[in-house]
Design a protein around this motif. Structure first.
Motif, PDB file in Angstrom:
ATOM      1  N   ASP A  25       0.560  -1.148   0.029  1.00 41.69           N
ATOM      2  CA  ASP A  25       0.076  -0.091   0.412  1.00 41.69           C
ATOM      3  C   ASP A  25       0.519   1.076  -0.164  1.00 41.69           C
ATOM      4  N   ALA A 118      -2.153  -1.669  -7.182  1.00 37.79           N
ATOM      5  CA  ALA A 118      -3.189  -1.561  -7.728  1.00 37.79           C
ATOM      6  C   ALA A 118      -3.352  -2.611  -8.995  1.00 37.79           C
ATOM      7  N   GLN A 175      -3.389   5.960 -14.370  1.00 41.53           N
ATOM      8  CA  GLN A 175      -3.716   6.812 -13.353  1.00 41.53           C
ATOM      9  C   GLN A 175      -2.534   7.384 -11.817  1.00 41.53           C
ATOM     10  N   ASN A 249       0.448   6.688   1.321  1.00 43.31           N
ATOM     11  CA  ASN A 249      -0.393   5.606   1.229  1.00 43.31           C
ATOM     12  C   ASN A 249      -0.423   5.995  -0.730  1.00 43.31           C
ATOM     13  N   ASN A 250      -0.319   4.782  -1.370  1.00 38.46           N
ATOM     14  CA  ASN A 250      -0.219   4.630  -3.386  1.00 38.46           C
ATOM     15  C   ASN A 250      -1.896   6.069  -3.690  1.00 38.46           C
ATOM     16  N   GLU A 251      -3.027   5.405  -3.682  1.00 39.42           N
ATOM     17  CA  GLU A 251      -4.130   5.752  -3.209  1.00 39.42           C
ATOM     18  C   GLU A 251      -4.225   7.487  -3.022  1.00 39.42           C
ATOM     19  N   LYS A 254      -1.151   9.270  -5.037  1.00 40.04           N
ATOM     20  CA  LYS A 254      -1.850   9.426  -7.197  1.00 40.04           C
ATOM     21  C   LYS A 254      -3.433  10.842  -6.416  1.00 40.04           C
ATOM     22  N   ASP A 255      -3.623  10.672  -5.633  1.00 44.05           N
ATOM     23  CA  ASP A 255      -4.981  11.535  -5.642  1.00 44.05           C
ATOM     24  C   ASP A 255      -4.479  12.836  -5.294  1.00 44.05           C
TER      25      ASP A 255
END
Length: 257
Positions: A25, A118, A175, A249-251, A254-255
Protein backbone atom coordinates in the motif's frame (compact mmCIF):
# COMPACT_ATOMS: atom_id res chain seq x y z
CA UNK A 1 4.24 -5.70 7.47
CA UNK A 2 4.05 -1.90 7.48
CA UNK A 3 6.64 0.31 5.80
CA UNK A 4 8.37 1.36 9.04
CA UNK A 5 8.98 -2.25 10.04
CA UNK A 6 10.21 -3.14 6.56
CA UNK A 7 12.75 -0.30 6.72
CA UNK A 8 13.89 -1.55 10.13
CA UNK A 9 14.43 -5.05 8.71
CA UNK A 10 16.35 -3.64 5.75
CA UNK A 11 18.51 -1.42 8.00
CA UNK A 12 19.39 -4.36 10.25
CA UNK A 13 20.26 -6.59 7.27
CA UNK A 14 17.35 -8.97 7.81
CA UNK A 15 15.85 -8.27 4.39
CA UNK A 16 18.20 -8.46 1.38
CA UNK A 17 15.77 -9.29 -1.42
CA UNK A 18 13.90 -7.15 -3.93
CA UNK A 19 11.26 -4.86 -2.43
CA UNK A 20 8.67 -5.79 -5.08
CA UNK A 21 5.55 -7.00 -3.28
CA UNK A 22 6.58 -5.50 0.10
CA UNK A 23 4.38 -2.98 1.95
CA UNK A 24 2.10 -2.99 -1.09
CA UNK A 25 0.00 0.00 0.00
CA UNK A 26 3.04 2.29 0.19
CA UNK A 27 4.88 4.38 -2.38
CA UNK A 28 8.30 3.00 -3.28
CA UNK A 29 11.09 5.15 -4.68
CA UNK A 30 14.29 4.94 -6.70
CA UNK A 31 17.31 6.86 -5.41
CA UNK A 32 19.92 9.04 -7.11
CA UNK A 33 22.57 10.85 -5.04
CA UNK A 34 24.95 13.35 -6.67
CA UNK A 35 27.39 16.09 -5.65
CA UNK A 36 25.74 19.52 -5.61
CA UNK A 37 27.55 20.72 -8.74
CA UNK A 38 25.60 18.13 -10.77
CA UNK A 39 22.24 18.55 -9.03
CA UNK A 40 20.74 21.32 -11.18
CA UNK A 41 21.53 19.54 -14.44
CA UNK A 42 20.00 16.35 -13.07
CA UNK A 43 16.87 18.11 -11.80
CA UNK A 44 16.43 19.71 -15.24
CA UNK A 45 17.02 16.32 -16.87
CA UNK A 46 14.28 14.81 -14.68
CA UNK A 47 11.85 17.65 -15.44
CA UNK A 48 12.38 17.13 -19.17
CA UNK A 49 11.91 13.36 -18.85
CA UNK A 50 9.12 12.94 -16.30
CA UNK A 51 7.94 9.55 -17.52
CA UNK A 52 11.10 7.64 -16.55
CA UNK A 53 12.26 10.15 -13.88
CA UNK A 54 9.32 11.50 -11.82
CA UNK A 55 10.83 13.30 -8.80
CA UNK A 56 8.89 12.95 -5.54
CA UNK A 57 11.43 14.45 -3.08
CA UNK A 58 14.77 16.27 -3.07
CA UNK A 59 17.13 16.31 -0.05
CA UNK A 60 19.88 18.97 -0.05
CA UNK A 61 23.16 19.58 1.79
CA UNK A 62 23.85 15.98 2.72
CA UNK A 63 20.50 15.43 4.44
CA UNK A 64 19.41 11.81 4.59
CA UNK A 65 16.03 11.72 6.37
CA UNK A 66 12.99 11.66 4.08
CA UNK A 67 9.99 13.66 5.23
CA UNK A 68 7.84 10.93 3.70
CA UNK A 69 9.21 8.16 5.95
CA UNK A 70 9.31 8.20 9.77
CA UNK A 71 12.78 7.92 11.34
CA UNK A 72 14.23 7.04 7.95
CA UNK A 73 17.80 7.11 6.70
CA UNK A 74 18.26 6.83 2.94
CA UNK A 75 21.89 5.75 3.57
CA UNK A 76 20.79 2.48 5.21
CA UNK A 77 17.12 1.82 4.39
CA UNK A 78 17.57 0.30 0.92
CA UNK A 79 18.72 -3.35 0.69
CA UNK A 80 21.53 -2.65 -1.79
CA UNK A 81 23.15 0.44 -3.32
CA UNK A 82 25.27 0.86 -6.45
CA UNK A 83 28.33 3.11 -6.24
CA UNK A 84 29.45 4.75 -9.49
CA UNK A 85 32.72 6.65 -9.92
CA UNK A 86 33.47 8.53 -13.14
CA UNK A 87 30.62 6.70 -14.85
CA UNK A 88 31.74 3.20 -13.83
CA UNK A 89 29.97 0.86 -11.39
CA UNK A 90 32.65 0.16 -8.78
CA UNK A 91 30.75 -1.49 -5.90
CA UNK A 92 27.40 -2.71 -4.59
CA UNK A 93 26.95 -2.26 -0.83
CA UNK A 94 24.34 -2.58 1.93
CA UNK A 95 24.76 0.95 3.31
CA UNK A 96 26.50 4.08 2.09
CA UNK A 97 27.48 5.92 5.29
CA UNK A 98 31.20 5.65 4.52
CA UNK A 99 30.67 7.30 1.12
CA UNK A 100 28.46 10.15 2.36
CA UNK A 101 29.38 13.78 1.62
CA UNK A 102 28.03 17.05 3.02
CA UNK A 103 27.45 18.41 -0.49
CA UNK A 104 25.27 15.50 -1.63
CA UNK A 105 21.85 16.18 -3.13
CA UNK A 106 19.52 13.17 -3.08
CA UNK A 107 16.57 12.55 -5.37
CA UNK A 108 13.76 10.13 -4.59
CA UNK A 109 12.12 9.09 -7.85
CA UNK A 110 8.75 7.44 -8.42
CA UNK A 111 8.77 3.67 -8.98
CA UNK A 112 6.48 1.35 -10.92
CA UNK A 113 6.35 -0.99 -7.91
CA UNK A 114 3.83 1.54 -6.57
CA UNK A 115 1.18 0.83 -9.21
CA UNK A 116 1.67 -2.92 -8.92
CA UNK A 117 -0.58 -2.91 -5.87
CA UNK A 118 -3.40 -1.42 -7.95
CA UNK A 119 -2.91 -4.07 -10.65
CA UNK A 120 -2.99 -6.87 -8.08
CA UNK A 121 -6.14 -5.46 -6.48
CA UNK A 122 -7.73 -5.50 -9.96
CA UNK A 123 -6.86 -9.23 -10.17
CA UNK A 124 -4.29 -8.70 -12.91
CA UNK A 125 -1.59 -11.34 -12.35
CA UNK A 126 2.03 -10.14 -12.06
CA UNK A 127 4.27 -13.06 -12.85
CA UNK A 128 7.48 -11.72 -11.30
CA UNK A 129 5.75 -11.37 -7.93
CA UNK A 130 4.15 -14.81 -8.23
CA UNK A 131 7.59 -16.26 -8.99
CA UNK A 132 9.31 -14.17 -6.27
CA UNK A 133 11.59 -12.52 -8.83
CA UNK A 134 12.86 -9.03 -9.48
CA UNK A 135 11.12 -7.27 -12.38
CA UNK A 136 12.88 -7.45 -15.77
CA UNK A 137 14.39 -4.14 -16.98
CA UNK A 138 15.85 -3.30 -20.38
CA UNK A 139 17.85 -0.57 -22.09
CA UNK A 140 16.01 0.76 -25.15
CA UNK A 141 16.53 2.93 -28.22
CA UNK A 142 14.01 5.49 -26.90
CA UNK A 143 15.96 8.76 -26.51
CA UNK A 144 15.62 11.04 -23.50
CA UNK A 145 15.85 14.82 -23.76
CA UNK A 146 19.28 16.05 -22.78
CA UNK A 147 19.98 18.49 -19.92
CA UNK A 148 23.55 19.62 -19.32
CA UNK A 149 25.78 16.56 -18.99
CA UNK A 150 22.89 14.12 -18.65
CA UNK A 151 21.59 12.25 -21.70
CA UNK A 152 21.02 8.73 -22.98
CA UNK A 153 18.23 6.31 -23.80
CA UNK A 154 15.33 5.28 -21.59
CA UNK A 155 15.35 2.14 -19.47
CA UNK A 156 12.02 0.30 -19.20
CA UNK A 157 10.52 -2.33 -16.91
CA UNK A 158 8.63 -5.20 -18.52
CA UNK A 159 5.70 -7.20 -17.20
CA UNK A 160 3.98 -10.02 -19.10
CA UNK A 161 0.27 -9.16 -19.08
CA UNK A 162 -2.44 -11.56 -20.22
CA UNK A 163 -4.00 -10.30 -23.44
CA UNK A 164 -7.45 -9.83 -21.95
CA UNK A 165 -6.03 -7.55 -19.21
CA UNK A 166 -3.81 -5.25 -21.30
CA UNK A 167 -6.37 -2.46 -21.77
CA UNK A 168 -7.24 -2.55 -18.08
CA UNK A 169 -3.55 -2.45 -17.10
CA UNK A 170 -3.05 0.61 -19.31
CA UNK A 171 -6.05 2.35 -17.75
CA UNK A 172 -4.95 1.63 -14.17
CA UNK A 173 -1.28 2.55 -14.51
CA UNK A 174 -2.07 5.73 -16.46
CA UNK A 175 -3.60 7.10 -13.25
CA UNK A 176 -0.18 7.00 -11.55
CA UNK A 177 1.44 9.83 -13.49
CA UNK A 178 4.15 10.41 -10.87
CA UNK A 179 4.98 6.71 -10.83
CA UNK A 180 5.83 6.41 -14.56
CA UNK A 181 2.18 6.42 -15.70
CA UNK A 182 0.94 4.23 -18.53
CA UNK A 183 3.12 2.02 -20.74
CA UNK A 184 5.59 3.52 -23.21
CA UNK A 185 5.33 0.45 -25.46
CA UNK A 186 3.24 -2.70 -25.84
CA UNK A 187 4.23 -5.73 -27.88
CA UNK A 188 7.25 -6.30 -30.15
CA UNK A 189 10.40 -5.67 -28.04
CA UNK A 190 12.57 -5.11 -31.12
CA UNK A 191 10.57 -1.96 -31.94
CA UNK A 192 12.25 -0.27 -28.97
CA UNK A 193 15.69 -1.80 -29.47
CA UNK A 194 15.41 -4.90 -27.25
CA UNK A 195 17.02 -7.80 -29.09
CA UNK A 196 16.42 -10.59 -26.57
CA UNK A 197 13.46 -10.46 -24.19
CA UNK A 198 14.95 -13.43 -22.31
CA UNK A 199 18.06 -11.46 -21.29
CA UNK A 200 17.23 -8.30 -19.30
CA UNK A 201 19.90 -5.68 -18.61
CA UNK A 202 18.72 -5.46 -14.99
CA UNK A 203 16.51 -7.65 -12.80
CA UNK A 204 15.55 -11.21 -13.69
CA UNK A 205 14.19 -12.87 -16.83
CA UNK A 206 10.46 -13.56 -16.87
CA UNK A 207 9.08 -16.11 -19.35
CA UNK A 208 6.26 -15.07 -21.67
CA UNK A 209 3.34 -17.44 -22.23
CA UNK A 210 1.30 -17.67 -25.43
CA UNK A 211 -1.59 -15.78 -23.84
CA UNK A 212 0.62 -12.90 -22.61
CA UNK A 213 1.90 -9.67 -24.13
CA UNK A 214 5.09 -7.88 -23.03
CA UNK A 215 4.15 -4.45 -21.65
CA UNK A 216 6.86 -1.85 -21.02
CA UNK A 217 6.83 1.09 -18.61
CA UNK A 218 9.34 3.91 -18.11
CA UNK A 219 11.81 3.02 -15.36
CA UNK A 220 13.71 4.93 -12.69
CA UNK A 221 16.89 3.07 -13.65
CA UNK A 222 17.14 5.49 -16.58
CA UNK A 223 19.45 7.85 -14.57
CA UNK A 224 21.90 4.98 -14.05
CA UNK A 225 22.08 4.67 -17.83
CA UNK A 226 22.61 8.43 -18.19
CA UNK A 227 25.43 8.35 -15.65
CA UNK A 228 27.52 6.31 -18.08
CA UNK A 229 27.66 9.41 -20.30
CA UNK A 230 27.81 12.12 -17.60
CA UNK A 231 30.67 10.53 -15.62
CA UNK A 232 30.41 12.51 -12.33
CA UNK A 233 33.15 11.69 -9.80
CA UNK A 234 30.59 9.82 -7.68
CA UNK A 235 26.95 8.85 -7.87
CA UNK A 236 25.02 6.62 -5.48
CA UNK A 237 21.85 4.85 -6.55
CA UNK A 238 19.64 1.99 -5.44
CA UNK A 239 20.44 -1.39 -6.98
CA UNK A 240 17.69 -1.90 -9.59
CA UNK A 241 14.68 -3.58 -7.96
CA UNK A 242 15.75 -2.69 -4.41
CA UNK A 243 13.80 0.42 -3.45
CA UNK A 244 13.26 2.92 -0.65
CA UNK A 245 9.81 2.35 0.90
CA UNK A 246 7.98 5.46 2.12
CA UNK A 247 5.05 5.86 4.51
CA UNK A 248 2.90 7.45 1.77
CA UNK A 249 -0.24 5.55 0.80
CA UNK A 250 -0.35 4.74 -2.92
CA UNK A 251 -3.92 5.88 -3.52
CA UNK A 252 -3.55 9.02 -1.38
CA UNK A 253 -0.41 10.03 -3.30
CA UNK A 254 -2.05 9.37 -6.65
CA UNK A 255 -5.14 11.42 -5.68
CA UNK A 256 -3.02 14.30 -4.35
CA UNK A 257 -1.52 14.94 -7.79
Amino acid sequence: MDAYKVRERIRSGQHKKTTSGLANDNVQANLVVLPKEYAFDFLLYAMRNKTPIPIIEVLEDGKFKSRYAKDSDIRTDIPFYNIYKNGELVDTVEDVKEFWQDDFVSFLIGCSFTFEDALIKANIPLKHIEENKNVAMFKTNIPTERAGVFHGNMVVSMRPIKKEFVDQAVEITSQFKDMHGGPVHIGDPSAIGITDIRTPDYGEAIELSEDEVPVFWGCGVTPQNAILQAKPPIMISHKPGYMFITDINNEAFKDSK
